[in-house]
Enzyme design. Structure first.
Site, PDB file in Angstrom:
ATOM      1  N   GLY A 186     -26.382  78.463 -16.391  1.00 59.06           N
ATOM      2  CA  GLY A 186     -27.223  79.194 -17.347  1.00 59.06           C
ATOM      3  C   GLY A 186     -28.687  79.263 -16.972  1.00 59.06           C
ATOM      4  N   THR A 187     -28.997  79.237 -15.666  1.00 57.91           N
ATOM      5  CA  THR A 187     -30.423  79.368 -15.308  1.00 57.91           C
ATOM      6  C   THR A 187     -30.928  80.784 -15.586  1.00 57.91           C
ATOM      7  OG1 THR A 187     -30.018  79.921 -12.976  1.00 57.91           O
ATOM      8  CG2 THR A 187     -30.240  77.581 -13.524  1.00 57.91           C
ATOM      9  N   ASN A 188     -30.052  81.773 -15.449  1.00 55.73           N
ATOM     10  CA  ASN A 188     -30.465  83.133 -15.825  1.00 55.73           C
ATOM     11  C   ASN A 188     -30.668  83.231 -17.333  1.00 55.73           C
ATOM     12  OD1 ASN A 188     -30.562  85.226 -13.526  1.00 55.73           O
ATOM     13  ND2 ASN A 188     -28.794  83.950 -13.027  1.00 55.73           N
TER      14      ASN A 188
ATOM     15  N   MET B 162     -17.764  84.130 -15.393  1.00 57.33           N
ATOM     16  CA  MET B 162     -16.809  84.279 -14.305  1.00 57.33           C
ATOM     17  C   MET B 162     -15.446  84.770 -14.811  1.00 57.33           C
ATOM     18  SD  MET B 162     -18.972  83.800 -12.109  1.00 57.33           S
ATOM     19  CE  MET B 162     -18.682  83.390 -10.408  1.00 57.33           C
TER      20      MET B 162
ATOM     21  N   LEU C 177     -13.974  91.535 -17.530  1.00 59.20           N
ATOM     22  CA  LEU C 177     -13.717  92.191 -18.819  1.00 59.20           C
ATOM     23  C   LEU C 177     -12.830  93.416 -18.573  1.00 59.20           C
ATOM     24  CD1 LEU C 177     -17.355  91.937 -20.214  1.00 59.20           C
ATOM     25  CD2 LEU C 177     -15.370  90.613 -20.995  1.00 59.20           C
TER      26      LEU C 177
ATOM     27  N   ASN D 195     -24.530  93.266 -15.702  1.00 59.91           N
ATOM     28  CA  ASN D 195     -24.058  92.124 -14.920  1.00 59.91           C
ATOM     29  C   ASN D 195     -25.076  91.841 -13.832  1.00 59.91           C
ATOM     30  OD1 ASN D 195     -22.246  90.089 -13.991  1.00 59.91           O
ATOM     31  ND2 ASN D 195     -21.560  91.468 -12.361  1.00 59.91           N
TER      32      ASN D 195
ATOM     33  N   HIS E 122     -25.241  90.120  -9.927  1.00 60.03           N
ATOM     34  CA  HIS E 122     -24.399  89.674  -8.818  1.00 60.03           C
ATOM     35  C   HIS E 122     -25.311  89.192  -7.692  1.00 60.03           C
ATOM     36  CE1 HIS E 122     -20.585  89.436  -6.715  1.00 60.03           C
ATOM     37  NE2 HIS E 122     -21.127  90.033  -5.670  1.00 60.03           N
TER      38      HIS E 122
HETATM   39  C1  GAR Z   1     -25.828  83.781 -10.631  1.00 61.05           C
HETATM   40  O1  GAR Z   1     -26.328  83.601  -9.338  1.00 61.05           O
HETATM   41  C2  GAR Z   1     -25.071  85.096 -10.720  1.00 61.05           C
HETATM   42  O2  GAR Z   1     -25.570  86.092  -9.862  1.00 61.05           O
HETATM   43  C3  GAR Z   1     -23.684  84.683 -10.328  1.00 61.05           C
HETATM   44  O3  GAR Z   1     -23.503  83.431 -10.925  1.00 61.05           O
HETATM   45  C4  GAR Z   1     -24.744  82.752 -10.961  1.00 61.05           C
HETATM   46  C5  GAR Z   1     -24.921  82.132 -12.326  1.00 61.05           C
HETATM   47  O4  GAR Z   1     -26.017  81.275 -12.333  1.00 61.05           O
HETATM   48  N1  GAR Z   1     -22.707  85.641 -10.756  1.00 61.05           N
HETATM   49  C6  GAR Z   1     -21.643  85.984 -10.040  1.00 61.05           C
HETATM   50  O5  GAR Z   1     -21.374  85.491  -8.972  1.00 61.05           O
HETATM   51  C7  GAR Z   1     -20.766  87.027 -10.694  1.00 61.05           C
HETATM   52  N2  GAR Z   1     -19.809  87.529  -9.767  1.00 61.05           N
HETATM   53  P1  GAR Z   1     -26.606  80.726 -13.696  1.00 61.05           P
HETATM   54  O6  GAR Z   1     -25.430  80.232 -14.555  1.00 61.05           O
HETATM   55  O7  GAR Z   1     -27.503  79.599 -13.289  1.00 61.05           O
HETATM   56  O8  GAR Z   1     -27.348  81.865 -14.360  1.00 61.05           O
END
Ligand code: GAR
Length: 205
Positions: A12-14, A90, A93, A107, A109
């Site tokens: 969940g850093t994003n 992950m 949908l 999304n 990526h």
């Molecule tokens: C992020 O780097 C995102 O781009 C990736 O998961 C990470 C989640 O980080 N998403 C994918 O790979 C989707 N195919 P976070 O939980 O720290 O935000």
């Protein structure tokens, strides 16, 4: 005001970057809901700390993906959600879900799409492939995986001494800039989708 739901499965850093952008007033929207399919996701703690409503839905408790998604949609409707933000969610949908929210799902990526499309570890795959540049992409979600119109991208240079962790950090750093920015533009009504192209309109004077 726009109501946003963020879906997360992990760290969940994003989500954290989005929470902070909302708190600063950069994003003029309400963060109404954080949804996770993983009870242990640190993202849920980040949301709780910021006093954002959280929901954990265990996909294994539903007889089918459609039933799981129907329950999800009921929560989203209750909160009058106008934008869904997938941030490390992950789970794919289904068209059933996506069709309910056309051009209202983002999304992120960790690659420069369409490179490493569909990869569950796009950072490692980019490193192993030997590309010299990778990056991050925010895109609208359509019925195909990692396919919808691209909103924003940022490039990251891969250096010889980079490893998976250092590259992940570099990409995360860019993600934390472009994801809040994309949401801000959406909230301001400045994104216009035409086919595969997303036009960013200037801020009205
Ligand atoms: C992020 O780097 C995102 O781009 C990736 O998961 C990470 C989640 O980080 N998403 C994918 O790979 C989707 N195919 P976070 O939980 O720290 O935000």
């Amino acid at each position: 005001m726009l109501n946003i739901a963020v879906f997360c499965s992990g760290e969940g850093t994003n989500l954290q970057a989005i929470i902070e952008a909302v708190q600063r007033g950069d994003i003029k929207a309400r963060l109404s809901l954080v949804v996770s399919d993983n009870k242990e996701a640190p993202a849920l703690q980040r949301a709780k700390k910021a006093a954002v409503k959280t929901i954990f839905l265990d996909p294994q408790e539903f007889p089918s993906r459609e039933e799981f998604e129907k329950e999800l949609i009921a929560y989203l409707q209750e909160e009058n959600i106008g934008l869904i933000v997938l941030a490390g969610f992950m789970r794919v949908l289904s068209p059933f879900f996506v069709q309910k929210y056309p051009n209202k799902i983002f999304n992120i990526h960790p690659s420069l799409l369409p490179a490493f499309k569909g990869s569950t570890n796009a950072v490692r795959d980019a490193l192993n492939y030997g590309v010299k540049f990778s990056g991050a992409t925010v895109h609208f979600v359509d019925e195909k995986i990692d396919n919808g119109p691209i909103v924003l991208q940022r490039v990251v240079e891969i250096e010889e001494d980079d490893n998976e962790e250092s590259l992940r950090q570099k990409i995360h750093h860019q993600e934390h800039i472009i994801y809040p920015l994309a949401i801000k533009l959406f909230a301001e009504g400045r994104l216009k989708v035409k086919g595969r192209k997303v036009k960013i309109n200037p801020k009205p004077q």
